[in-house]
Scaffold this motif. Structure first.
Motif, PDB file in Angstrom:
ATOM      1  N   ASP A 240       0.821  -1.217   0.000  1.00  0.00           N
ATOM      2  CA  ASP A 240       0.000   0.000   0.000  1.00  0.00           C
ATOM      3  C   ASP A 240       0.851   1.262   0.000  1.00  0.00           C
ATOM      4  OD1 ASP A 240      -2.224  -1.552  -0.034  1.00  0.00           O
ATOM      5  OD2 ASP A 240      -3.066  -0.849   1.862  1.00  0.00           O
ATOM      6  N   ASP A 241       1.988   1.210   0.691  1.00  0.00           N
ATOM      7  CA  ASP A 241       2.875   2.378   0.709  1.00  0.00           C
ATOM      8  C   ASP A 241       3.355   2.708  -0.693  1.00  0.00           C
ATOM      9  OD1 ASP A 241       2.614   2.501   3.454  1.00  0.00           O
ATOM     10  OD2 ASP A 241       4.444   1.347   3.849  1.00  0.00           O
ATOM     11  N   LYS A 244       0.326   4.200  -2.821  1.00  0.00           N
ATOM     12  CA  LYS A 244      -0.040   5.563  -2.452  1.00  0.00           C
ATOM     13  C   LYS A 244       0.884   6.604  -3.074  1.00  0.00           C
ATOM     14  CE  LYS A 244      -1.964   4.287   2.064  1.00  0.00           C
ATOM     15  NZ  LYS A 244      -1.730   4.312   3.529  1.00  0.00           N
ATOM     16  N   GLU A 245       2.158   6.251  -3.247  1.00  0.00           N
ATOM     17  CA  GLU A 245       3.155   7.241  -3.650  1.00  0.00           C
ATOM     18  C   GLU A 245       3.508   7.221  -5.128  1.00  0.00           C
ATOM     19  OE1 GLU A 245       6.559   7.847  -1.113  1.00  0.00           O
ATOM     20  OE2 GLU A 245       5.655   6.620   0.474  1.00  0.00           O
ATOM     21  N   GLU A 267      -7.081  -1.993  -3.914  1.00  0.00           N
ATOM     22  CA  GLU A 267      -5.739  -1.539  -4.286  1.00  0.00           C
ATOM     23  C   GLU A 267      -5.802  -0.374  -5.262  1.00  0.00           C
ATOM     24  OE1 GLU A 267      -5.564  -5.326  -2.433  1.00  0.00           O
ATOM     25  OE2 GLU A 267      -6.682  -4.744  -4.239  1.00  0.00           O
ATOM     26  N   VAL A 270      -6.456   2.889  -3.560  1.00  0.00           N
ATOM     27  CA  VAL A 270      -5.315   3.423  -2.804  1.00  0.00           C
ATOM     28  C   VAL A 270      -4.401   4.254  -3.709  1.00  0.00           C
ATOM     29  CG1 VAL A 270      -3.241   2.762  -1.490  1.00  0.00           C
ATOM     30  CG2 VAL A 270      -5.390   1.537  -1.114  1.00  0.00           C
ATOM     31  N   LYS A 272      -3.014   6.903  -6.622  1.00  0.00           N
ATOM     32  CA  LYS A 272      -3.286   8.292  -6.953  1.00  0.00           C
ATOM     33  C   LYS A 272      -4.286   8.381  -8.106  1.00  0.00           C
ATOM     34  CE  LYS A 272       1.342  10.202  -5.939  1.00  0.00           C
ATOM     35  NZ  LYS A 272       2.483  10.936  -6.565  1.00  0.00           N
TER      36      LYS A 272
END
Length: 366
Positions: A240-241, A244-245, A267, A270, A272
């Motif tokens: 997930d990290d 997200k980025e 997913e 989550v 962008k």
């Protein structure tokens, strides 16, 4: 006595003949024998089953590689007379998942020693079942990695910069100006998240470094510090990290029970809203219904896919009509050089199996 003298004269003539002339006669005799000996050697080649030549099968040039080491029979010809061909076939060369390694086929090949698969993925093979027939399985890792990493970057760039759309505008006979509102997104300096950092994933990272991309990766096992430093990659234990980025998320995992549906509705949510999903692994890694929803709703910006499920998609599948979905028909390994390397590696594995030697790329159950 006259006869004796004649014999002596003939003997003296031969005795005085140049040695090189005698050698030429002997060599001529041997050369006349050689084609027959070569034919016998050729007849000793083992037999192999292949899918087909052309269409979805092997290109002509690659068939030449197979024929150097094997007599080959195409699947359609085999089916005409299984009793004739079946007992002598020792290898199956599988291309594009064909011929399928079904129990009925395995039972009809009593001398089979190996099934060697063109490509890395073996999700279409029941290795345990095949092994139960005393047959080994091999694939072609490594040789497909560069071409697959190239197509991943090609899809990423084409999607980011709307290359297909601009091509259509450029060649449209009605075009008299180029719209300025069809803006792409920046690749240089963006963040790329790679899920699956095996050989293909790592080569994607190597290519991304040239675009000064920030590289995040998620993998079952963390790469060495040296590997990470070489491409400037940061490990994300939690997927997930990474989601997200990342501005781009590239999937390069093998299809297993754990990776089937790896990217689903949750997913995608989550990620962008400006992110692009790039998939060069297998279609089933992504929940396609969830992906259609995400693309329609703007949950993510776009998807660039070299793989789908099934392949090809039904002609009325919604993914095919979405303007923010870029799809190619599983062409990751489709270069002449890579195709030839794959076939060469398949032959290496098959020859080893026939000779009872260790296979360079045997697939073994863990």
């Amino acid at each position: 006595m006259r006869h004796l003298g004649l014999v002596r004269r003939v003997t003296n003539i031969w005795a005085g003949a140049p040695t090189s002339g005698l050698l030429e006669v002997r060599n001529l005799h041997r050369s006349l024998q050689r084609p027959r000996q070569m034919k016998l050697m050729a007849d000793d080649k083992p037999w192999a089953l292949i899918s087909e030549v052309g269409r979805e099968g092997y290109i002509e040039e690659s068939v030449d590689i197979l024929k150097r080491h094997f007599h080959i029979v195409c699947h359609k010809d085999f089916l005409q007379n299984p009793a004739l061909h079946g007992p002598k076939i020792q290898a199956v060369f599988m291309w594009n998942c064909c011929p399928a390694a079904e129990p009925s086929l395995l039972k009809s090949l009593p001398s089979l020693k190996v099934i060697t698969n063109g490509g890395v993925g073996i999700d279409h093979l029941d290795v345990s079942l095949i092994n139960s027939f005393g047959v080994k399985v091999a694939n072609t890792p490594g040789v497909v990695s560069d071409a697959t990493a190239d197509i991943a970057m090609g899809l990423l760039l084409a999607s980011a910069r709307n290359i297909v759309e601009y091509n259509m505008i450029a060649v449209d006979p009605k075009t008299n100006y180029v719209p300025q509102n069809l803006m792409g997104v920046e690749v240089t300096g963006s963040t790329l998240g790679i899920i699956g950092m095996g050989d293909i994933g790592y080569k994607i990272a190597q290519r991304s470094k040239g675009f000064n991309m920030r590289i995040l990766y998620h993998n079952r096992n963390r790469r060495s510090a040296e590997d990470e430093q070489a491409v400037g990659a940061t490990y994300c234990k939690n997927m997930d990290d990474l989601l997200k980025e990342s501005d781009f998320v590239a999937l390069a995992v093998s299809l297993t029970s754990k990776t089937t549906g790896l990217i689903g509705r949750r997913e995608l949510s989550v990620m962008k809203p400006t992110a692009t999903l790039v998939n060069v692994s297998r279609g089933l890694v992504v929940d396609q219904d969830a992906l259609v929803e995400a693309l329609r709703s703007g949950t993510i910006r776009a998807a660039a896919l070299d793989v789908t499920h099934p392949e090809p998609l039904p002609r009325d599948h919604p993914l095919l009509s979405l303007p923010n979905a870029l799809i190619t028909p599983h062409i990751g390994t489709n270069t002449f050089a890579t195709t030839m390397k794959m076939v060469e590696r398949m032959v290496e594995n098959a020859v080893a199996a026939v000779k009872g030697l260790p296979l360079p790329d045997e697939v073994k159950l863990k």
